[in-house]
Design a protein around this motif. Structure first.
Motif, PDB file in Angstrom:
ATOM      1  N   GLY A   1     -29.838-117.776 -13.884  1.00 42.26           N
ATOM      2  CA  GLY A   1     -30.114-117.487 -15.281  1.00 42.26           C
ATOM      3  C   GLY A   1     -30.325-116.000 -15.509  1.00 42.26           C
ATOM      4  O   GLY A   1     -30.282-115.198 -14.572  1.00 42.26           O
ATOM      5  N   LEU A   2     -30.557-115.629 -16.755  1.00 42.92           N
ATOM      6  CA  LEU A   2     -30.693-114.216 -17.097  1.00 42.92           C
ATOM      7  C   LEU A   2     -31.721-114.026 -18.205  1.00 42.92           C
ATOM      8  O   LEU A   2     -31.677-114.708 -19.231  1.00 42.92           O
ATOM      9  N   VAL A   3     -32.650-113.091 -17.997  1.00 42.09           N
ATOM     10  CA  VAL A   3     -33.581-112.651 -19.025  1.00 42.09           C
ATOM     11  C   VAL A   3     -33.235-111.209 -19.361  1.00 42.09           C
ATOM     12  O   VAL A   3     -33.251-110.340 -18.484  1.00 42.09           O
ATOM     13  N   ASP A   4     -32.909-110.946 -20.604  1.00 40.92           N
ATOM     14  CA  ASP A   4     -32.517-109.613 -21.071  1.00 40.92           C
ATOM     15  C   ASP A   4     -33.534-109.149 -22.111  1.00 40.92           C
ATOM     16  O   ASP A   4     -33.554-109.650 -23.238  1.00 40.92           O
ATOM     17  N   LEU A   5     -34.388-108.200 -21.722  1.00 43.28           N
ATOM     18  CA  LEU A   5     -35.324-107.563 -22.651  1.00 43.28           C
ATOM     19  C   LEU A   5     -34.701-106.246 -23.086  1.00 43.28           C
ATOM     20  O   LEU A   5     -34.316-105.429 -22.234  1.00 43.28           O
ATOM     21  N   TYR A   6     -34.585-106.023 -24.407  1.00 40.29           N
ATOM     22  CA  TYR A   6     -33.859-104.839 -24.850  1.00 40.29           C
ATOM     23  C   TYR A   6     -34.523-104.173 -26.057  1.00 40.29           C
ATOM     24  O   TYR A   6     -35.299-104.788 -26.800  1.00 40.29           O
TER      25      TYR A   6
END
Length: 394
Positions: free
Chosen positions: A310-315
């Protein structure tokens, strides 16, 4: 559906003649021809064994849109992508120059669109090869950043059922992807999207049932809801979805969540957000195969396929205006949704872009992406990409 596309192309040419003969007194109902060019230089530098890549390509698009006749009209459009001046040291994804890094712009000449449309009151229907985009392109988009954009052989019905309610349904028979026709896929896809406008924003519910029709049993079903709105200088967005995949060798379920908030000052707009593409026991990641993937999770395209963890993208991003153009700078921090002993930190990325329109018909831009691999991103390497382009539309 190929027969349908050919029939659509023939029908729209007939319709155009009928429409031009019948509606020549209506100046608002005229056939239109347009051309669209995009000349772009792209360079890729990766910290691996692949050679640095460079490409200079020209995309040309010719469009003819007929006038309407009793609600019927049509579009036929051709698209061509060429390598220019011998600048072609890149892996084009279709088997050429594989010793170089990938730049996904193969040479191609193809029928981009050919559809007949019927429009009357609250109903619009299309049949044939067409561009389909839904909401923010997270699930269905045209991948317009690449020179060979994505279209679909499909039947689409849009219906404004109520004043604030719009219903869209598409059945896709073929996915004409960005890698020339050699990698197009036959499919049996159903796309249902319902959008309802409220005084606070738009509420959208969707069901996307995807199946690649290539002789194997498979299915990817996604159900979700999103809400997007703006109040004064504030903007807000939230979305949740679930996904289930079933095939001969896989069976998994996972989820998706996104949230974003923004505030516009007089000269700047600041946005903060998080996107979580979930994982099922660190074995399968949430997937969006029809999306405009370049728009999400960093412009260096490290995560076109979601990691199995999975992927967590904080931007965060800042954008504004300068010298009659627009600029944006964004920062991403990536990590695994379900970390393992070997995969957790998936790296960081910084993006920057400046675009400008000039002389009415022209545009130009410069864009940069720098990805720094994380400590546990075994299949990722430091990557720098730069683009320079100029476009013209007539």
């Amino acid at each position: 559906m190929q027969t349908v596309v050919k029939f659509s192309a023939l029908t729209l040419l007939v319709l155009s003649g009928m429409a031009n003969a019948s509606d020549d007194k209506n100046s608002k109902n005229e056939a239109k021809t347009s051309v669209d060019f995009n000349l772009r230089y792209e360079a890729v530098d990766q910290d691996n064994t692949a050679k640095d890549a460079s490409a200079l390509t020209l995309r040309s698009r010719l469009n003819y849109t007929s006038a309407s006749y009793n609600g019927f009209s049509g579009v036929i459009e051709f698209e061509d992508s060429r390598q220019i001046a011998g600048v072609n040291d890149y892996n084009d994804t279709v088997g050429n120059n594989t010793q170089y890094s990938v730049i996904a712009d193969p040479e191609t000449t193809e029928l981009d669109q050919a559809f007949v449309q019927y429009k009357q009151d609250k109903l619009t229907a299309k049949i044939g090869r067409q561009v389909i985009t839904l909401d923010n392109h997270r699930y269905v988009g045209h991948v317009g950043w690449r020179q060979d954009r994505q279209t679909f052989d499909a039947v689409t019905i849009n219906y404004a059922a109520l004043k604030n309610l719009k219903i869209s349904y598409s059945y896709l028979n073929k996915r004409n992807r960005i890698f020339a026709d050699v990698k197009d896929l036959h499919s049996k896809d159903h796309l249902l999207n319902l959008a309802y406008k409220t005084s606070f924003g738009q509420l959208t519910a969707y069901s996307y049932l995807l199946e690649v029709d290539e002789g194997t049993s498979n299915g990817l079903d996604t159900f979700g809801v999103s809400f997007k709105g703006k109040k004064d200088k504030f903007s807000y967005f939230a979305e949740i979805a679930t996904q289930k995949s079933e095939s001969a060798d896989t069976d998994y379920s996972t989820s998706y969540m996104a949230v974003e908030g923004g505030y516009s000052f007089d000269a700047l707009t600041i946005k903060l957000g998080a996107e979580i593409l979930g994982s099922d026991k660190a074995m399968y990641g949430f997937s969006t195969p029809l999306a405009t993937l370049h728009k999400f999770n960093g412009w260096s395209d490290q995560f076109l396929g979601t990691p199995k963890e999975g992927l967590v993208d904080l931007y965060a991003s800042v954008s504004g205006k300068a010298f009659s153009g627009s600029w944006t700078v964004a920062l991403h921090d990536f990590s695994a949704d379900e970390a393992t002993d070997t995969v957790d930190d998936l790296g960081t990325e910084i993006n920057a872009v400046y675009t400008k329109k000039f002389a009415k018909n022209y545009s130009a831009g410069i864009k940069y992406a720098a990805y720094s691999a994380g400590d546990s991103a075994a299949d990722k390497v430091d990557t720098d990409k730069v683009w320079l382009w100029v476009g013209a539309k007539f």
